[in-house]
Every structure is written in C-alpha cells, then in structure tokens.
Design a protein around this motif. Structure first.
Motif, PDB file in Angstrom:
ATOM      1  N   VAL A 124       0.876  -1.180   0.000  1.00 21.47           N
ATOM      2  CA  VAL A 124       0.000   0.000   0.000  1.00 21.47           C
ATOM      3  C   VAL A 124       0.912   1.228   0.000  1.00 21.47           C
ATOM      4  O   VAL A 124       1.713   1.415   0.916  1.00 21.47           O
ATOM      5  CB  VAL A 124      -0.908   0.055   1.250  1.00 21.47           C
ATOM      6  N   LYS A 183      -0.284  -5.740   5.658  1.00 19.58           N
ATOM      7  CA  LYS A 183       0.262  -5.306   4.368  1.00 19.58           C
ATOM      8  C   LYS A 183       1.555  -4.505   4.561  1.00 19.58           C
ATOM      9  O   LYS A 183       1.824  -4.020   5.648  1.00 19.58           O
ATOM     10  CB  LYS A 183      -0.758  -4.444   3.635  1.00 19.58           C
ATOM     11  N   HIS A 184       2.305  -4.373   3.485  1.00 20.85           N
ATOM     12  CA  HIS A 184       3.502  -3.531   3.521  1.00 20.85           C
ATOM     13  C   HIS A 184       3.093  -2.108   3.143  1.00 20.85           C
ATOM     14  O   HIS A 184       2.296  -1.914   2.223  1.00 20.85           O
ATOM     15  CB  HIS A 184       4.549  -4.053   2.546  1.00 20.85           C
ATOM     16  N   VAL A 185       3.641  -1.153   3.879  1.00 22.59           N
ATOM     17  CA  VAL A 185       3.277   0.246   3.636  1.00 22.59           C
ATOM     18  C   VAL A 185       4.511   1.035   3.210  1.00 22.59           C
ATOM     19  O   VAL A 185       5.592   0.893   3.792  1.00 22.59           O
ATOM     20  CB  VAL A 185       2.677   0.878   4.923  1.00 22.59           C
ATOM     21  N   PRO A 200       0.634  -3.164  10.229  1.00 25.09           N
ATOM     22  CA  PRO A 200       1.247  -3.441   8.928  1.00 25.09           C
ATOM     23  C   PRO A 200       2.447  -4.372   9.079  1.00 25.09           C
ATOM     24  O   PRO A 200       3.029  -4.464  10.163  1.00 25.09           O
ATOM     25  CB  PRO A 200       1.711  -2.061   8.460  1.00 25.09           C
ATOM     26  N   ILE A 202      -4.515  -1.321   6.445  1.00 29.67           N
ATOM     27  CA  ILE A 202      -3.116  -1.693   6.177  1.00 29.67           C
ATOM     28  C   ILE A 202      -2.663  -2.890   7.021  1.00 29.67           C
ATOM     29  O   ILE A 202      -1.501  -3.280   6.971  1.00 29.67           O
ATOM     30  CB  ILE A 202      -2.156  -0.489   6.386  1.00 29.67           C
ATOM     31  N   VAL A 204       6.667  -0.635   7.527  1.00 31.40           N
ATOM     32  CA  VAL A 204       6.376   0.748   7.135  1.00 31.40           C
ATOM     33  C   VAL A 204       7.691   1.377   6.701  1.00 31.40           C
ATOM     34  O   VAL A 204       8.625   1.490   7.500  1.00 31.40           O
ATOM     35  CB  VAL A 204       5.773   1.576   8.297  1.00 31.40           C
ATOM     36  N   THR A 230      -7.767   2.876   3.470  1.00 27.77           N
ATOM     37  CA  THR A 230      -7.317   1.496   3.285  1.00 27.77           C
ATOM     38  C   THR A 230      -6.923   0.843   4.596  1.00 27.77           C
ATOM     39  O   THR A 230      -6.264   1.464   5.426  1.00 27.77           O
ATOM     40  CB  THR A 230      -6.086   1.500   2.338  1.00 27.77           C
ATOM     41  N   LEU A 252       1.136   4.833  11.844  1.00 35.18           N
ATOM     42  CA  LEU A 252       0.765   3.726  10.956  1.00 35.18           C
ATOM     43  C   LEU A 252       1.179   2.374  11.536  1.00 35.18           C
ATOM     44  O   LEU A 252       0.499   1.378  11.339  1.00 35.18           O
ATOM     45  CB  LEU A 252       1.360   3.947   9.566  1.00 35.18           C
ATOM     46  N   ILE A 275       1.214   5.128   0.408  1.00 34.30           N
ATOM     47  CA  ILE A 275       0.452   6.238   0.988  1.00 34.30           C
ATOM     48  C   ILE A 275       1.142   7.551   0.637  1.00 34.30           C
ATOM     49  O   ILE A 275       2.251   7.835   1.082  1.00 34.30           O
ATOM     50  CB  ILE A 275       0.321   6.089   2.520  1.00 34.30           C
TER      51      ILE A 275
END
Ligand code: XMP
Ligand code: MG
Length: 178
Positions: free
Chosen positions: A35, A91-93, A118, A88, A121, A86, A113, A37
């Motif tokens: 994801v 997931k990888h941010v 996640p 997160i 990050v 979204t 975050l 951002i």
C-alpha cells in the motif's frame, strides 16, 4: 515567476531519480502486498510520477497532514487532516513524501501507521534536507539531497503557491522574510 531565485533541480534530474527509485521499489516489493500512501499536498506530483514508473500492482491511498501552517518554519505539530481509507493490517506500507526536513512529520506518521498492524512501514522521499534534521528517521528510499534553502515547485509550496512549477526551485528570501 518573479519569486524564484533559481532552479535547483531540473526536470531531467527529477525524472532520473524517480525512475531509479521506482525500479528499486518494484524489485523490493515484488510478490508482496504493497500500500503506497502519498502525503498530501506536497507529495502529489512526486507520487504521480513515481506510481507510473512502478511495475508491480499496488494499492494507492492518501493522507493529508499539516506541519507548517502558512509559514516556512516547521511548528513540530503534525495535524492529520485526512486519514487513509485502506486497511493496512497485514500489508507492507510505503509512505511517499515530498521532502524530509526536520523529520518530525514522517516520524509521527510512521509511529501512527505502525499501530495499525502493517508488516512493514518504509519511507520514500523525493528530497532530503539533512542539515535540518531534528529526529532520526530512517528514509529507505532517499531522494536528492538539497542544502538548507527553502524550495518550491514539484509539489512544494510557499503559502499554497508554486506547487505547479515542474522543477525544484529556490525561493527568493525576500518573499518569505518580509
Ligand atoms: P518535516 O520538518 O516534518 O517537514 O520533515 C516536512 C514537511 O515540511 C515541508 N517543507 C517544505 N516545504 N519547501 C517547502 O515548500 C521546503 O523547503 C520545505 N521543507 C520542508 C514539506 O511540506 C514537508 O512535507
Ligand atoms: Mg509535505
């Protein structure tokens, strides 16, 4: 434009930087759920360029934060004006920002975050002004290093203006010192 002292980084240099970063990102996150951002407003042009050079599928979302108000000095206060939609979790941010200056904004965003589960990050920034760093923030994809000058263009503004200049330019000091 009359407020501009000179061009610091040309379109060609920016383009080369964007391509190199996008290629590294595409390799590093191959097969992973990423994801991206974008940090509004300053990051919008860089993100638009970067995203189009990335060759893997990614989710794109935006956050809007404010740390400067209308002046050219960081207040150290980070206000979240718009959060991501979204989820997160798991997931990888990758946070995409225009510039790392004091580092306060990104430091705050990373910590925020990370509380949302996640897998990682990381940070990608178009420009880096290391001489002004106040907090030690790890910038994984670091862009072009610039001196301690207030710059505008390529998404960066002064009082909301000059974001649309395609190069990174040094603003005349009398514009913000008056
Ligand atoms: P910090 O200090 O938190 O700041 O790393 C990050 C944000 O500050 C803005 N900034 C600038 N904006 N010209 C600008 O137009 C500059 O030279 C400059 N330095 C910092 C920017 O919005 C960045 O996201
Ligand atoms: Mg910004």
């Amino acid at each position: 434009m009359g407020a501009i002292e000179r061009v610091l980084i040309t379109k060609e240099e920016l383009n080369k930087q964007v391509k190199e970063m996008a290629s590294r990102i595409s390799k590093d996150y191959e097969g992973k759920e990423l994801v991206i951002i974008g940090v509004l407003k300053g990051g919008f042009i860089f993100l638009a360029d970067l995203a189009r050079e990335i060759t893997i599928p990614v989710d794109l979302d935006f956050m809007s934060v404010s740390s400067y108000g209308n002046s050219s000095k960081s207040s150290g206060v980070v206000k979240i004006i718009k959060d991501v939609d979204t989820n997160i979790d798991g997931k990888h941010v990758l946070i995409v920002e225009d510039i790392v200056d004091t580092g306060l904004t990104l430091n705050h965003l990373v910590e925020l975050l990370k509380t949302r589960g996640p897998l990682s990050v990381k940070i990608c920034a178009a420009l880096d002004k290391p001489s002004r760093r106040k907090v030690d923030v790890q910038v994984d994809y670091k862009g072009i290093e610039i001196p301690d000058e207030f710059v505008v263009g390529y998404g960066l503004d002064y009082c909301g203006k000059y974001r649309n200049i395609p190069e990174v330019c040094i603003l005349k000091k009398d514009v913000y010192l008056k």
